[in-house]
Design a protein around this motif. Structure first.
Motif, PDB file in Angstrom:
ATOM      1  N   LEU A  77       0.878  -1.206  -0.085  1.00  0.00           N
ATOM      2  CA  LEU A  77       0.049   0.079  -0.061  1.00  0.00           C
ATOM      3  C   LEU A  77       0.961   1.326   0.010  1.00  0.00           C
ATOM      4  CD1 LEU A  77      -2.712  -0.845   2.646  1.00  0.00           C
ATOM      5  CD2 LEU A  77      -2.952  -1.162   0.206  1.00  0.00           C
ATOM      6  N   MET A  78       0.248   2.271  -0.576  1.00  0.00           N
ATOM      7  CA  MET A  78       0.964   3.439  -0.503  1.00  0.00           C
ATOM      8  C   MET A  78       2.297   3.577  -1.126  1.00  0.00           C
ATOM      9  SD  MET A  78      -0.284   6.515   0.816  1.00  0.00           S
ATOM     10  CE  MET A  78      -1.428   6.369   2.066  1.00  0.00           C
ATOM     11  N   PRO A  79       2.356   3.078  -2.401  1.00  0.00           N
ATOM     12  CA  PRO A  79       3.491   3.460  -3.059  1.00  0.00           C
ATOM     13  C   PRO A  79       3.724   5.083  -3.495  1.00  0.00           C
ATOM     14  CG  PRO A  79       1.780   2.751  -4.671  1.00  0.00           C
ATOM     15  CD  PRO A  79       1.185   2.604  -3.117  1.00  0.00           C
ATOM     16  N   THR A  80       5.067   5.176  -3.869  1.00  0.00           N
ATOM     17  CA  THR A  80       5.590   6.682  -3.786  1.00  0.00           C
ATOM     18  C   THR A  80       4.817   7.375  -4.950  1.00  0.00           C
ATOM     19  OG1 THR A  80       7.348   5.860  -5.320  1.00  0.00           O
ATOM     20  CG2 THR A  80       7.829   6.065  -2.999  1.00  0.00           C
ATOM     21  N   GLU A  81       4.376   6.615  -5.928  1.00  0.00           N
ATOM     22  CA  GLU A  81       3.581   7.259  -7.106  1.00  0.00           C
ATOM     23  C   GLU A  81       2.057   7.350  -7.005  1.00  0.00           C
ATOM     24  OE1 GLU A  81       3.733   2.767  -7.966  1.00  0.00           O
ATOM     25  OE2 GLU A  81       5.031   4.210  -7.218  1.00  0.00           O
ATOM     26  N   ARG A  82       1.464   6.905  -5.702  1.00  0.00           N
ATOM     27  CA  ARG A  82       0.180   6.983  -5.208  1.00  0.00           C
ATOM     28  C   ARG A  82      -0.353   8.579  -5.174  1.00  0.00           C
ATOM     29  NH1 ARG A  82      -1.859   4.221  -6.316  1.00  0.00           N
ATOM     30  NH2 ARG A  82      -2.098   2.114  -5.192  1.00  0.00           N
ATOM     31  N   LYS A  83      -1.256   8.845  -5.911  1.00  0.00           N
ATOM     32  CA  LYS A  83      -1.750  10.214  -6.044  1.00  0.00           C
ATOM     33  C   LYS A  83      -2.426  10.576  -4.671  1.00  0.00           C
ATOM     34  CE  LYS A  83      -2.454  10.592 -11.230  1.00  0.00           C
ATOM     35  NZ  LYS A  83      -3.616  10.749 -12.201  1.00  0.00           N
ATOM     36  N   SER A  84      -2.183  12.214  -4.474  1.00  0.00           N
ATOM     37  CA  SER A  84      -2.836  12.451  -3.360  1.00  0.00           C
ATOM     38  C   SER A  84      -4.046  13.281  -3.756  1.00  0.00           C
ATOM     39  CB  SER A  84      -1.889  13.842  -2.840  1.00  0.00           C
ATOM     40  OG  SER A  84      -0.797  13.146  -2.422  1.00  0.00           O
ATOM     41  N   ILE A  85      -5.059  13.377  -2.800  1.00  0.00           N
ATOM     42  CA  ILE A  85      -6.314  14.189  -2.530  1.00  0.00           C
ATOM     43  C   ILE A  85      -5.678  15.626  -2.385  1.00  0.00           C
ATOM     44  CG2 ILE A  85      -8.514  14.731  -1.912  1.00  0.00           C
ATOM     45  CD1 ILE A  85      -8.648  11.562  -1.125  1.00  0.00           C
ATOM     46  N   LYS A  86      -6.087  16.523  -3.332  1.00  0.00           N
ATOM     47  CA  LYS A  86      -5.792  17.911  -3.205  1.00  0.00           C
ATOM     48  C   LYS A  86      -6.787  18.983  -3.580  1.00  0.00           C
ATOM     49  CE  LYS A  86      -0.906  16.989  -4.375  1.00  0.00           C
ATOM     50  NZ  LYS A  86       0.245  17.354  -5.311  1.00  0.00           N
ATOM     51  N   SER A  87      -6.882  19.906  -2.754  1.00  0.00           N
ATOM     52  CA  SER A  87      -7.960  20.917  -2.887  1.00  0.00           C
ATOM     53  C   SER A  87      -7.583  22.231  -2.211  1.00  0.00           C
ATOM     54  CB  SER A  87      -9.340  20.663  -2.101  1.00  0.00           C
ATOM     55  OG  SER A  87     -10.251  21.644  -2.154  1.00  0.00           O
ATOM     56  N   ILE A  88      -7.952  23.112  -2.903  1.00  0.00           N
ATOM     57  CA  ILE A  88      -7.851  24.841  -2.494  1.00  0.00           C
ATOM     58  C   ILE A  88      -9.227  25.361  -2.104  1.00  0.00           C
ATOM     59  CG2 ILE A  88      -7.293  27.126  -2.989  1.00  0.00           C
ATOM     60  CD1 ILE A  88      -4.680  26.111  -4.612  1.00  0.00           C
ATOM     61  N   LEU A  89      -9.336  25.600  -0.908  1.00  0.00           N
ATOM     62  CA  LEU A  89     -10.666  26.246  -0.478  1.00  0.00           C
ATOM     63  C   LEU A  89     -10.468  27.743  -0.050  1.00  0.00           C
ATOM     64  CD1 LEU A  89     -13.685  26.112   0.462  1.00  0.00           C
ATOM     65  CD2 LEU A  89     -12.693  25.316   2.832  1.00  0.00           C
ATOM     66  N   LYS A  90     -11.173  28.590  -0.700  1.00  0.00           N
ATOM     67  CA  LYS A  90     -11.154  30.149  -0.526  1.00  0.00           C
ATOM     68  C   LYS A  90     -12.145  30.530   0.197  1.00  0.00           C
ATOM     69  CE  LYS A  90     -11.122  31.039  -5.089  1.00  0.00           C
ATOM     70  NZ  LYS A  90     -11.071  31.577  -6.421  1.00  0.00           N
TER      71      LYS A  90
END
Length: 281
Positions: A77-90
């Motif tokens: 689990l969690m290989p280095t290429e695993r994508k992240s959940i990202k967001s910007i809240l203004k």
């Protein structure tokens, strides 16, 4: 020097925990259903027993056989290429109460909801392509069965299939549409009594044949999950970040929150998870 968001725009670990991690555990339908969560800073390798020896009856003084081997496998689990959940809240400075860290409760709830919606969708039905999470319904080696919302026996058959494997399931995941259809089932065409009528004397909460049920529209109608959630492994990055963007939206008198977090999912015992599909017409 006193710590502030001007000199240290990335929130500290305990601030991130109270703002995102802990509320997310409660808001996520998967994280709140009892999986095994492993906090990890990098790739996680979890060993699992594939086969073991078979003990036998041995007479007094006789040699105990030592020819049996134990076979192990592992899930990664969690290989280095695993994508992240990202967001910007203004949000505007007018919504700030005491400081940038003292975010209004409504904004905090919105942040958690945005992340939990994406996370639950991935943990349940993620395709696992391009280094994203492979959700429970897309995992290989699981038990399969049918869910027929016109026949409650299909649910009992799903429980029986796991019981036959000596698995005791402890959680349903089912769509709102399917649950509503099941709740409308009556004892017979001449009876007004519902099959799944809740017992007011029992502990509160939604259950189906005594097993807690999570109603979620992150699952499509015609797909349900029945599982022993202790066999579901979720890796959680130990370094989620929430960064305050003080200057990027300054001309609008706004502040941004940039969120980055990573999760992954695997099954310790795939056969302990049953993925049910509607019967083919």
């Amino acid at each position: 020097m006193v710590e502030s968001t001007a000199t240290n725009p990335t929130l500290l670990a305990d601030q991130v925990a109270s703002l995102l991690v802990q509320p997310l555990e409660a808001a996520s339908v998967v994280l709140s259903s009892g999986p095994r969560v492993f906090d990890t800073a990098g790739e996680l390798r979890i060993p699992k027993l594939v086969s073991g020896s078979t003990p036998g009856f041995v007479a007094e003084g006789a040699e105990i056989p030592d020819s049996h081997d134990v076979t192990f496998d592992e899930i990664k689990l969690m290989p280095t290429e695993r994508k992240s959940i990202k967001s910007i809240l203004k949000y505007t400075n007018e919504l700030v109460r005491q400081s940038v860290i003292g975010i209004d409760a409504v904004l905090k709830a919105r942040l958690v909801k945005d992340v939990s919606d994406v996370l639950d969708q991935a943990l349940l039905t993620g395709a696992g392509t391009t280094n994203s999470i492979k959700g429970i319904t897309k995992q290989t080696g699981v038990t399969t069965g049918e869910i027929d919302v016109t026949d409650a026996d299909s649910l009992l058959d799903a429980i029986a299939a796991l019981n036959a494997l000596e698995v005791t399931p402890n959680r349903w995941f089912i769509s709102g549409a399917d649950f509503a259809a099941l709740r409308k089932l009556k004892e017979s065409s001449t009876s007004a009594r519902y099959l799944l009528e809740p017992d007011p004397t029992k502990q509160s909460g939604t259950t189906i044949f005594g097993i807690p049920a999570t109603i979620t529209n992150k699952l499509p109608a015609g797909t349900a999950i029945l599982a022993d959630m202790s066999t579901v492994a979720i890796a959680r990055d130990t370094s989620p970040s929430v960064t305050v963007l003080n200057e990027r939206y300054a001309e609008f008198d706004q502040v941004g929150l940039r969120v980055t977090t990573r999760y992954d999912l695997g099954l310790l015992h795939p056969k302990a998870v049953s993925v049910l599909s509607a019967p083919t017409p």
